[in-house]
Write a protein that holds these residues in place. Structure first.
Motif, PDB file in Angstrom:
ATOM      1  N   GLU A   1      13.846 -14.465  -0.173  1.00 15.74           N
ATOM      2  CA  GLU A   1      14.426 -15.715   0.137  1.00 15.74           C
ATOM      3  C   GLU A   1      15.785 -15.316   1.314  1.00 15.74           C
ATOM      4  OE1 GLU A   1      15.615 -17.482  -3.349  1.00 15.74           O
ATOM      5  OE2 GLU A   1      13.512 -18.137  -4.008  1.00 15.74           O
ATOM      6  N   GLN A   2      16.478 -14.377   0.995  1.00 16.99           N
ATOM      7  CA  GLN A   2      17.629 -13.778   1.657  1.00 16.99           C
ATOM      8  C   GLN A   2      17.368 -13.428   3.065  1.00 16.99           C
ATOM      9  OE1 GLN A   2      20.394 -15.823  -0.420  1.00 16.99           O
ATOM     10  NE2 GLN A   2      21.315 -14.281   0.841  1.00 16.99           N
ATOM     11  N   LEU A   3      16.369 -12.703   3.001  1.00 11.50           N
ATOM     12  CA  LEU A   3      15.700 -12.204   4.322  1.00 11.50           C
ATOM     13  C   LEU A   3      15.202 -13.235   5.377  1.00 11.50           C
ATOM     14  CD1 LEU A   3      13.744  -8.955   3.091  1.00 11.50           C
ATOM     15  CD2 LEU A   3      15.866  -9.024   4.626  1.00 11.50           C
ATOM     16  N   LEU A   4      14.647 -14.261   4.503  1.00 11.83           N
ATOM     17  CA  LEU A   4      13.957 -15.392   5.262  1.00 11.83           C
ATOM     18  C   LEU A   4      15.066 -16.174   5.835  1.00 11.83           C
ATOM     19  CD1 LEU A   4      10.865 -16.258   3.298  1.00 11.83           C
ATOM     20  CD2 LEU A   4      10.947 -14.893   5.408  1.00 11.83           C
TER      21      LEU A   4
ATOM     22  N   LEU B   1      15.012  -9.181  11.707  1.00  5.81           N
ATOM     23  CA  LEU B   1      14.423  -8.750  10.283  1.00  5.81           C
ATOM     24  C   LEU B   1      13.220  -9.565  10.199  1.00  5.81           C
ATOM     25  CD1 LEU B   1      17.830  -8.897   8.096  1.00  5.81           C
ATOM     26  CD2 LEU B   1      16.656  -6.738   9.211  1.00  5.81           C
ATOM     27  N   GLU B   2      12.179  -8.789   9.777  1.00  3.01           N
ATOM     28  CA  GLU B   2      10.924  -9.250   9.545  1.00  3.01           C
ATOM     29  C   GLU B   2      10.594  -8.964   8.226  1.00  3.01           C
ATOM     30  OE1 GLU B   2       8.530 -11.014  11.199  1.00  3.01           O
ATOM     31  OE2 GLU B   2       9.740 -11.297  12.978  1.00  3.01           O
ATOM     32  N   PHE B   3      10.428  -9.839   7.389  1.00  5.71           N
ATOM     33  CA  PHE B   3       9.800  -9.269   5.894  1.00  5.71           C
ATOM     34  C   PHE B   3       8.411  -9.437   6.219  1.00  5.71           C
ATOM     35  CE2 PHE B   3       7.943 -11.418   1.977  1.00  5.71           C
ATOM     36  CZ  PHE B   3       8.250 -10.380   1.218  1.00  5.71           C
ATOM     37  N   GLU B   4       7.983  -8.256   5.551  1.00  8.58           N
ATOM     38  CA  GLU B   4       6.408  -7.968   5.489  1.00  8.58           C
ATOM     39  C   GLU B   4       5.577  -8.310   4.287  1.00  8.58           C
ATOM     40  OE1 GLU B   4       4.846  -7.167   8.431  1.00  8.58           O
ATOM     41  OE2 GLU B   4       6.762  -6.975   9.539  1.00  8.58           O
ATOM     42  N   GLY B   5       6.153  -8.121   3.166  1.00  9.47           N
ATOM     43  CA  GLY B   5       5.511  -8.338   2.113  1.00  9.47           C
ATOM     44  C   GLY B   5       5.958  -7.531   0.999  1.00  9.47           C
ATOM     45  N   PHE B   6       5.200  -7.576  -0.080  1.00  8.17           N
ATOM     46  CA  PHE B   6       5.531  -6.802  -1.606  1.00  8.17           C
ATOM     47  C   PHE B   6       4.701  -5.608  -1.861  1.00  8.17           C
ATOM     48  CE2 PHE B   6       7.176 -11.262  -2.396  1.00  8.17           C
ATOM     49  CZ  PHE B   6       8.605 -11.064  -2.568  1.00  8.17           C
ATOM     50  N   VAL B   7       5.141  -4.717  -2.530  1.00  2.90           N
ATOM     51  CA  VAL B   7       4.550  -3.816  -3.104  1.00  2.90           C
ATOM     52  C   VAL B   7       4.733  -4.036  -4.530  1.00  2.90           C
ATOM     53  CG1 VAL B   7       4.486  -1.356  -3.823  1.00  2.90           C
ATOM     54  CG2 VAL B   7       4.251  -2.048  -1.396  1.00  2.90           C
ATOM     55  N   ASP B   8       3.697  -4.278  -5.328  1.00  3.67           N
ATOM     56  CA  ASP B   8       3.844  -4.348  -6.907  1.00  3.67           C
ATOM     57  C   ASP B   8       2.558  -4.380  -7.475  1.00  3.67           C
ATOM     58  OD1 ASP B   8       4.699  -5.266  -9.400  1.00  3.67           O
ATOM     59  OD2 ASP B   8       5.836  -6.872  -8.396  1.00  3.67           O
ATOM     60  N   ASP B   9       2.333  -4.618  -8.735  1.00  2.00           N
ATOM     61  CA  ASP B   9       0.928  -4.558  -9.460  1.00  2.00           C
ATOM     62  C   ASP B   9      -0.008  -5.332  -8.958  1.00  2.00           C
ATOM     63  OD1 ASP B   9       1.583  -6.731 -11.156  1.00  2.00           O
ATOM     64  OD2 ASP B   9       2.811  -5.531 -12.504  1.00  2.00           O
ATOM     65  N   ALA B  10      -1.194  -5.373  -9.649  1.00  2.00           N
ATOM     66  CA  ALA B  10      -2.424  -5.939  -8.936  1.00  2.00           C
ATOM     67  C   ALA B  10      -2.222  -7.566  -9.271  1.00  2.00           C
ATOM     68  CB  ALA B  10      -3.627  -5.745  -9.365  1.00  2.00           C
ATOM     69  N   SER B  11      -1.231  -7.964 -10.471  1.00  2.00           N
ATOM     70  CA  SER B  11      -1.239  -9.427 -10.802  1.00  2.00           C
ATOM     71  C   SER B  11      -0.527 -10.268  -9.620  1.00  2.00           C
ATOM     72  CB  SER B  11      -0.314  -9.543 -11.935  1.00  2.00           C
ATOM     73  OG  SER B  11       0.949  -8.867 -11.712  1.00  2.00           O
ATOM     74  N   MET B  12       0.332  -9.383  -8.730  1.00  2.00           N
ATOM     75  CA  MET B  12       0.960 -10.140  -7.603  1.00  2.00           C
ATOM     76  C   MET B  12      -0.089 -10.883  -6.668  1.00  2.00           C
ATOM     77  SD  MET B  12       3.356 -11.484  -5.683  1.00  2.00           S
ATOM     78  CE  MET B  12       3.646 -11.608  -4.109  1.00  2.00           C
ATOM     79  N   LYS B  13      -1.126 -10.155  -6.628  1.00  2.00           N
ATOM     80  CA  LYS B  13      -2.231 -10.349  -5.545  1.00  2.00           C
ATOM     81  C   LYS B  13      -2.836 -11.708  -6.043  1.00  2.00           C
ATOM     82  CE  LYS B  13      -6.297  -8.322  -3.342  1.00  2.00           C
ATOM     83  NZ  LYS B  13      -7.157  -7.352  -3.175  1.00  2.00           N
ATOM     84  N   ALA B  14      -2.919 -12.149  -7.315  1.00  2.00           N
ATOM     85  CA  ALA B  14      -3.453 -13.385  -7.569  1.00  2.00           C
ATOM     86  C   ALA B  14      -2.212 -14.418  -7.483  1.00  2.00           C
ATOM     87  CB  ALA B  14      -3.879 -13.452  -9.275  1.00  2.00           C
ATOM     88  N   VAL B  15      -1.016 -14.219  -7.320  1.00  4.27           N
ATOM     89  CA  VAL B  15      -0.052 -15.247  -7.012  1.00  4.27           C
ATOM     90  C   VAL B  15       0.090 -15.730  -5.657  1.00  4.27           C
ATOM     91  CG1 VAL B  15       2.337 -15.764  -7.265  1.00  4.27           C
ATOM     92  CG2 VAL B  15       1.043 -14.425  -9.320  1.00  4.27           C
ATOM     93  N   ASP B  16       0.052 -14.539  -4.789  1.00  4.37           N
ATOM     94  CA  ASP B  16       0.236 -14.937  -3.408  1.00  4.37           C
ATOM     95  C   ASP B  16      -0.363 -13.702  -2.641  1.00  4.37           C
ATOM     96  OD1 ASP B  16       0.713 -15.451  -0.876  1.00  4.37           O
ATOM     97  OD2 ASP B  16       2.819 -15.876  -1.083  1.00  4.37           O
ATOM     98  N   PRO B  17      -1.931 -13.496  -2.617  1.00  2.00           N
ATOM     99  CA  PRO B  17      -2.445 -12.393  -1.762  1.00  2.00           C
ATOM    100  C   PRO B  17      -1.750 -11.978  -0.368  1.00  2.00           C
ATOM    101  CG  PRO B  17      -3.862 -14.412  -1.917  1.00  2.00           C
ATOM    102  CD  PRO B  17      -2.896 -14.696  -2.639  1.00  2.00           C
ATOM    103  N   THR B  18      -1.501 -13.335   0.288  1.00  2.00           N
ATOM    104  CA  THR B  18      -0.880 -13.002   1.819  1.00  2.00           C
ATOM    105  C   THR B  18       0.512 -12.041   1.776  1.00  2.00           C
ATOM    106  OG1 THR B  18       0.485 -15.016   1.596  1.00  2.00           O
ATOM    107  CG2 THR B  18      -1.568 -15.384   2.382  1.00  2.00           C
ATOM    108  N   LEU B  19       0.960 -12.101   0.680  1.00  2.00           N
ATOM    109  CA  LEU B  19       2.290 -11.237   0.718  1.00  2.00           C
ATOM    110  C   LEU B  19       1.990 -10.005  -0.299  1.00  2.00           C
ATOM    111  CD1 LEU B  19       5.023 -13.573  -0.148  1.00  2.00           C
ATOM    112  CD2 LEU B  19       4.365 -12.724   2.020  1.00  2.00           C
ATOM    113  N   TYR B  20       0.803  -9.916  -0.740  1.00  2.00           N
ATOM    114  CA  TYR B  20       0.507  -8.666  -1.546  1.00  2.00           C
ATOM    115  C   TYR B  20       0.096  -7.525  -0.504  1.00  2.00           C
ATOM    116  CZ  TYR B  20      -1.214  -5.427  -4.781  1.00  2.00           C
ATOM    117  OH  TYR B  20      -1.627  -4.209  -5.808  1.00  2.00           O
ATOM    118  N   LEU B  21       0.658  -6.194  -0.601  1.00  2.00           N
ATOM    119  CA  LEU B  21       0.287  -5.318   0.541  1.00  2.00           C
ATOM    120  C   LEU B  21      -0.304  -4.160  -0.234  1.00  2.00           C
ATOM    121  CD1 LEU B  21       3.329  -5.404   3.107  1.00  2.00           C
ATOM    122  CD2 LEU B  21       1.162  -6.751   3.044  1.00  2.00           C
ATOM    123  N   GLY B  22       0.017  -4.088  -1.737  1.00  2.00           N
ATOM    124  CA  GLY B  22      -0.546  -3.012  -2.364  1.00  2.00           C
ATOM    125  C   GLY B  22       0.217  -2.707  -3.478  1.00  2.00           C
ATOM    126  N   ALA B  23      -0.277  -1.906  -4.235  1.00  2.00           N
ATOM    127  CA  ALA B  23       0.288  -1.036  -5.593  1.00  2.00           C
ATOM    128  C   ALA B  23       1.347  -0.003  -4.907  1.00  2.00           C
ATOM    129  CB  ALA B  23      -0.627  -0.786  -6.288  1.00  2.00           C
TER     130      ALA B  23
END
Length: 470
Positions: free
Chosen positions: A163-166, A173-195
């Motif tokens: 939110e602060q980056l946006l 500054l360009e926010f690209e997305g998140f790296v997290d576990d696979a559960s993030m992919k189900a929440v917002d696949p457009t921001l999930y870049l990988g584990a």
């Protein structure tokens, strides 16, 4: 081409300021005779002589003071209000220093000429910064100069970083997305870049320049492995420390039995700071009260002519350490406004209370005018002199709202509430109440008397522009 956030631009700014000071001194010398017609100005027929030394000494003083107050740190003052407030404060310090030098050395220099010099230099320094801001705003950041940000961790802390980056005013500054576990992919696949295990591939694929690690406390054990995976890659790594939320007021690093440790329960203000703040409040509160008396009389007359008595509005507020006091303001609403409070209170999408709106029907015609220029708050100087409030501090809150506070929000009562504060110069009524509380905590954690002075200067700019006042 000069870039705004670069060492070359900082050096360029120093040169411009030095030229501004030298030019301002020369212009003041030639402008001084034109003010002979003013009664309290001594008649000078020809331009006065100023020692050549001052043309080199004054620019040096200005640049040294500007540098010490981080005026040339472009990333620190992204917003125009912040930069101009800091510049005004730095200009004040430089002017006092220059006046001291003149008093101890070149006392033959006209005082009127010196005041003209200060005014001209201030206007030149403001003018070139306005022009340079317009120039940079008209320029588009080349793709190769943008910083591509990857956030590790999509939890509450990671979402806050996003939110602060946006909303950041920095255009590179360009926010690209998140790296997290696979559960993030189900929440917002457009921001999930990988584990986390795939972070090297993600960095290369998306040309990442900066990685922000925003893991929850329970996942800190992964940090070493994540950092090690990026060890040989040309990226900057940042850590968003979520455990600062555990701190009562501010944190400090101290030597504990020979081991550097982080103190999460450091006092918000020591005794010396309390004494200094109270002395500052009494001195400048009395001066401000004396200067404001004509405006207060005018405001009181307007209130009485528009809606009769009472002129003042008195309301219980929560002060330092939970102490209740009666806050004074000029009445800007109808007489039964408090009984109608429930009719205008709303909740935002997160369930947070919004108790002020632009179209509040309870505000009188004169009340809108007084609020527009913050004239309704002038009686609060009496609260400052009495010790109930400070010139600068957290927002004075109503008891029924404090009863609904979460534990972390009660940290704001560590210092007296203020007429103005970090909350006011960063949005005033435009911001939701819970964000005001975060501003209050930021102020407490970063308190200094210099911060108080900077906030007071910035308040003048905010009031003049009427930002967030209703």
């Amino acid at each position: 081409m000069l870039r705004r956030f670069s060492i070359n631009f900082a050096l360029f700014s120093m040169v411009l300021d030095m030229l501004a000071v030298s030019t301002g001194l020369k212009l003041a010398v030639y402008a001084r005779p034109f003010f002979n017609s003013i009664p309290w100005f001594k008649v000078i027929e020809t331009p006065g002589l100023v020692p050549l030394t001052l043309y080199f000494l004054f620019p040096l003083i200005w640049v040294l003071i500007y540098s010490s107050l981080s005026i040339y740190d472009g990333r620190k003052y992204l917003r125009v209000f912040d930069e101009f407030s800091a510049l005004t404060f730095a200009m004040l310090i430089a002017s006092v220093s220059a006046a001291g030098i003149l008093y101890l050395s070149y006392r033959q220099v006209s005082r009127a000429l010196f005041l003209l010099f200060i005014l001209i230099v201030y206007l030149i320094c403001l003018a070139w910064r306005i022009l340079i801001r317009i120039y940079f705003r008209s320029q588009k950041t080349p793709p190769e100069k943008k910083r591509h940000i990857l956030v590790v961790g999509a939890g509450a802390l990671g979402q806050k970083v996003k939110e602060q980056l946006l909303i950041s005013p920095s255009l590179d500054l360009e926010f690209e997305g998140f790296v997290d576990d696979a559960s993030m992919k189900a929440v917002d696949p457009t921001l999930y870049l990988g584990a986390a295990e795939e972070i090297r591939e993600v960095l290369n694929k998306h040309s990442i320049t900066d990685v922000v690690i925003a893991l929850p406390h329970s996942a800190y054990y992964q940090m070493g492995d994540i950092v090690q995976r990026m060890e040989d890659l040309p990226v900057r790594v940042w850590v968003a420390l979520g455990f600062f939320d555990l701190a009562l007021y501010k944190t400090s690093i101290e030597d504990f039995a020979g081991i550097p440790m982080l103190d999460l329960r450091a006092s918000a203000m020591d005794d010396y700071q309390h004494m200094l703040k109270r002395g500052f409040d009494v001195t400048f509160g009395l001066a401000a009260l004396a200067l404001a008396l004509p405006l207060m009389a005018f405001s009181a007359l307007l209130v009485f002519l528009d809606d009769g008595a009472p002129i003042f509005f008195k309301q219980a507020r929560v002060g330092a350490n939970g102490h209740l006091f009666e806050m004074l303001k000029f009445r800007t609403m109808v007489r039964n406004a408090e009984q109608l409070q429930s009719q205008v209170e709303k909740r935002d999408e997160d369930g947070k209370i919004i108790h002020k709106t632009r179209s509040d029907p309870r505000v009188t015609r004169v009340g809108r005018f007084l609020r527009r220029f913050s004239l309704d708050e002038l009686p609060q100087f009496l609260n400052v002199v009495r010790g109930d409030m400070s010139l600068v501090g957290p927002r004075p809150e109503m008891p029924h709202l404090v009863d609904k506070y979460q534990p972390w929000q009660r940290k704001r009562f560590a210092v007296p509430p203020g007429i103005t504060g970090w909350w006011q110069v960063n949005g005033r009524s435009d911001r939701p109440m819970h964000l005001n509380t975060e501003d209050d905590l930021y102020y407490i954690q970063n308190y200094s008397i210099l911060l108080d002075i900077q906030i007071l200067i910035k308040t003048v700019w905010v009031v003049l522009f009427g930002k967030g006042a209703y």
